[in-house]
Write an enzyme that holds these catalytic residues in place. Sequence first.
Site, PDB file in Angstrom:
ATOM      1  N   ASN A   9       0.869  -1.175   0.000  1.00  0.00           N
ATOM      2  CA  ASN A   9       0.000   0.000   0.000  1.00  0.00           C
ATOM      3  C   ASN A   9       0.902   1.220   0.000  1.00  0.00           C
ATOM      4  O   ASN A   9       1.453   1.583   1.035  1.00  0.00           O
ATOM      5  CB  ASN A   9      -0.908  -0.013   1.243  1.00  0.00           C
ATOM      6  CG  ASN A   9      -1.763   1.248   1.344  1.00  0.00           C
ATOM      7  OD1 ASN A   9      -1.801   2.052   0.414  1.00  0.00           O
ATOM      8  ND2 ASN A   9      -2.449   1.408   2.459  1.00  0.00           N
ATOM      9  N   TRP A  10       1.040   1.806  -1.173  1.00  0.00           N
ATOM     10  CA  TRP A  10       1.951   2.951  -1.295  1.00  0.00           C
ATOM     11  C   TRP A  10       1.375   4.225  -0.682  1.00  0.00           C
ATOM     12  O   TRP A  10       2.063   5.230  -0.559  1.00  0.00           O
ATOM     13  CB  TRP A  10       2.303   3.189  -2.778  1.00  0.00           C
ATOM     14  CG  TRP A  10       3.367   2.262  -3.290  1.00  0.00           C
ATOM     15  CD1 TRP A  10       3.978   1.236  -2.607  1.00  0.00           C
ATOM     16  CD2 TRP A  10       3.970   2.282  -4.591  1.00  0.00           C
ATOM     17  NE1 TRP A  10       4.909   0.620  -3.410  1.00  0.00           N
ATOM     18  CE2 TRP A  10       4.926   1.243  -4.628  1.00  0.00           C
ATOM     19  CE3 TRP A  10       3.791   3.072  -5.731  1.00  0.00           C
ATOM     20  CZ2 TRP A  10       5.705   0.977  -5.772  1.00  0.00           C
ATOM     21  CZ3 TRP A  10       4.554   2.809  -6.861  1.00  0.00           C
ATOM     22  CH2 TRP A  10       5.505   1.773  -6.874  1.00  0.00           C
ATOM     23  N   LYS A  11       0.092   4.207  -0.354  1.00  0.00           N
ATOM     24  CA  LYS A  11      -0.570   5.412   0.179  1.00  0.00           C
ATOM     25  C   LYS A  11      -0.285   6.598  -0.767  1.00  0.00           C
ATOM     26  O   LYS A  11      -0.249   6.402  -1.977  1.00  0.00           O
ATOM     27  CB  LYS A  11      -0.123   5.672   1.622  1.00  0.00           C
ATOM     28  CG  LYS A  11      -0.285   4.414   2.495  1.00  0.00           C
ATOM     29  CD  LYS A  11      -0.091   4.648   3.958  1.00  0.00           C
ATOM     30  CE  LYS A  11      -0.286   3.328   4.713  1.00  0.00           C
ATOM     31  NZ  LYS A  11      -0.137   3.460   6.144  1.00  0.00           N
ATOM     32  N   HIS A 103      -9.529   1.352   4.834  1.00  0.00           N
ATOM     33  CA  HIS A 103      -8.252   1.538   5.536  1.00  0.00           C
ATOM     34  C   HIS A 103      -8.472   2.494   6.710  1.00  0.00           C
ATOM     35  O   HIS A 103      -9.274   3.423   6.604  1.00  0.00           O
ATOM     36  CB  HIS A 103      -7.202   2.101   4.571  1.00  0.00           C
ATOM     37  CG  HIS A 103      -5.829   2.074   5.164  1.00  0.00           C
ATOM     38  ND1 HIS A 103      -5.400   3.028   6.047  1.00  0.00           N
ATOM     39  CD2 HIS A 103      -4.817   1.183   5.037  1.00  0.00           C
ATOM     40  CE1 HIS A 103      -4.159   2.729   6.432  1.00  0.00           C
ATOM     41  NE2 HIS A 103      -3.788   1.618   5.838  1.00  0.00           N
ATOM     42  N   GLU A 105      -6.834   4.909   7.754  1.00  0.00           N
ATOM     43  CA  GLU A 105      -6.633   6.327   7.425  1.00  0.00           C
ATOM     44  C   GLU A 105      -7.883   6.899   6.753  1.00  0.00           C
ATOM     45  O   GLU A 105      -8.243   8.067   6.960  1.00  0.00           O
ATOM     46  CB  GLU A 105      -5.391   6.481   6.527  1.00  0.00           C
ATOM     47  CG  GLU A 105      -4.117   6.320   7.342  1.00  0.00           C
ATOM     48  CD  GLU A 105      -2.969   5.662   6.604  1.00  0.00           C
ATOM     49  OE1 GLU A 105      -2.954   5.657   5.365  1.00  0.00           O
ATOM     50  OE2 GLU A 105      -2.073   5.128   7.294  1.00  0.00           O
ATOM     51  N   GLU A 175      -5.355  -4.596  10.601  1.00  0.00           N
ATOM     52  CA  GLU A 175      -4.351  -3.545  10.798  1.00  0.00           C
ATOM     53  C   GLU A 175      -4.659  -2.786  12.086  1.00  0.00           C
ATOM     54  O   GLU A 175      -5.474  -1.854  12.071  1.00  0.00           O
ATOM     55  CB  GLU A 175      -4.372  -2.569   9.619  1.00  0.00           C
ATOM     56  CG  GLU A 175      -4.057  -3.205   8.290  1.00  0.00           C
ATOM     57  CD  GLU A 175      -3.477  -2.196   7.305  1.00  0.00           C
ATOM     58  OE1 GLU A 175      -2.364  -2.431   6.829  1.00  0.00           O
ATOM     59  OE2 GLU A 175      -4.117  -1.161   7.043  1.00  0.00           O
ATOM     60  N   GLY A 181       2.450   2.632  10.790  1.00  0.00           N
ATOM     61  CA  GLY A 181       3.403   3.730  10.637  1.00  0.00           C
ATOM     62  C   GLY A 181       4.114   4.122  11.914  1.00  0.00           C
ATOM     63  O   GLY A 181       4.732   5.179  11.981  1.00  0.00           O
ATOM     64  N   SER A 221       3.410  -1.745  10.441  1.00  0.00           N
ATOM     65  CA  SER A 221       4.860  -1.792  10.703  1.00  0.00           C
ATOM     66  C   SER A 221       5.494  -3.138  10.368  1.00  0.00           C
ATOM     67  O   SER A 221       6.400  -3.597  11.072  1.00  0.00           O
ATOM     68  CB  SER A 221       5.160  -1.392  12.155  1.00  0.00           C
ATOM     69  OG  SER A 221       4.783  -0.037  12.368  1.00  0.00           O
ATOM     70  N   GLY A 242       2.819  -0.861   4.323  1.00  0.00           N
ATOM     71  CA  GLY A 242       2.940   0.554   3.984  1.00  0.00           C
ATOM     72  C   GLY A 242       4.401   0.916   3.736  1.00  0.00           C
ATOM     73  O   GLY A 242       4.965   0.643   2.679  1.00  0.00           O
ATOM     74  N   GLY A 243       5.036   1.505   4.740  1.00  0.00           N
ATOM     75  CA  GLY A 243       6.393   2.047   4.610  1.00  0.00           C
ATOM     76  C   GLY A 243       7.391   1.101   3.952  1.00  0.00           C
ATOM     77  O   GLY A 243       8.125   1.498   3.036  1.00  0.00           O
TER      78      GLY A 243
END
Length: 265
Positions: A9-11, A103, A105, A175, A181, A221, A242-243
């Site tokens: 997930n590149w966001k 998600h 977010e 999640e 994150g 994470s 993500g990251g």
Amino acid sequence: MRKPFIAANWKMNHTLESSCQFLQELPKQLGKIPSTNIDIAICVPYIYIIPITQKLVSVNQENGYNVKIGAQNMHWEAKGAFTGEVSGPMLSDIACTYIILGHSERRTLFGETDEKVSKKAKAAFASGLMPIICVGETLAQRDSNETMGVIQSQLLGSLASLTPAQVEVSTIAYEPVWAIGTGRAATPAMAQEVHKMIREYIAKHYGESISQNIRIQYGGSVTPENALDLMAQPDIDGALIGGASLKADSLSKIIQATLAKKNLL
Ligand code: 13P
């Protein structure tokens, strides 16, 4: 046996140039893998779906991969006066395969409710998109022992519009909000406990066979370092990352760790 599923997930990250560099780097880092043993998706910002899909054709062909593209949100209506929105038919029109829905977010920053997630999931199937439906508790909810109740209620609301056959081929991403994150992933035991509960919930509402087939990803994470222990858990079928998915080397290491831990290399 459930096939593991790793989704990036590149966001709202990367430029066109850095996305292309990522794709050039991917085969160098990932090398040869038994591609039929794992599903891999990269969920990118809308505007990069077309150029990345075009580049992926040759990356997949040259390396025997089957990496698919996903989006990170969609509207539940097929078309109409919804300024700034993108619909399911538009995404399938440009060869998008997966869609991340609900998600945290989107839930916390953009007012996404279980009801909206449910409408979007139904619309996703109507357009031939495969949903990745996210659930997860906040730290306050975990600290007050509400985790299981919160997740069950998110599942109840978010899956409400789907048929059992659609639930079976959906992916649930667990999640925990406090792990996203933050560099503070759930321990493998904590994640396994919730994944098992999610599978039991699916068994109770949709039957044992559907619960054994539905894939449940962990997200929050995930790194190459913790992926080995997380993927060793019986009810963790992959990850939503993500990251660590922004760089080809860390994403590749997580894919390799997953194949190794699931004895699929
Ligand atoms: P991080 O891997 O950066 O914690 O993000 C997880 C996530 O939100 C994936 O959807």
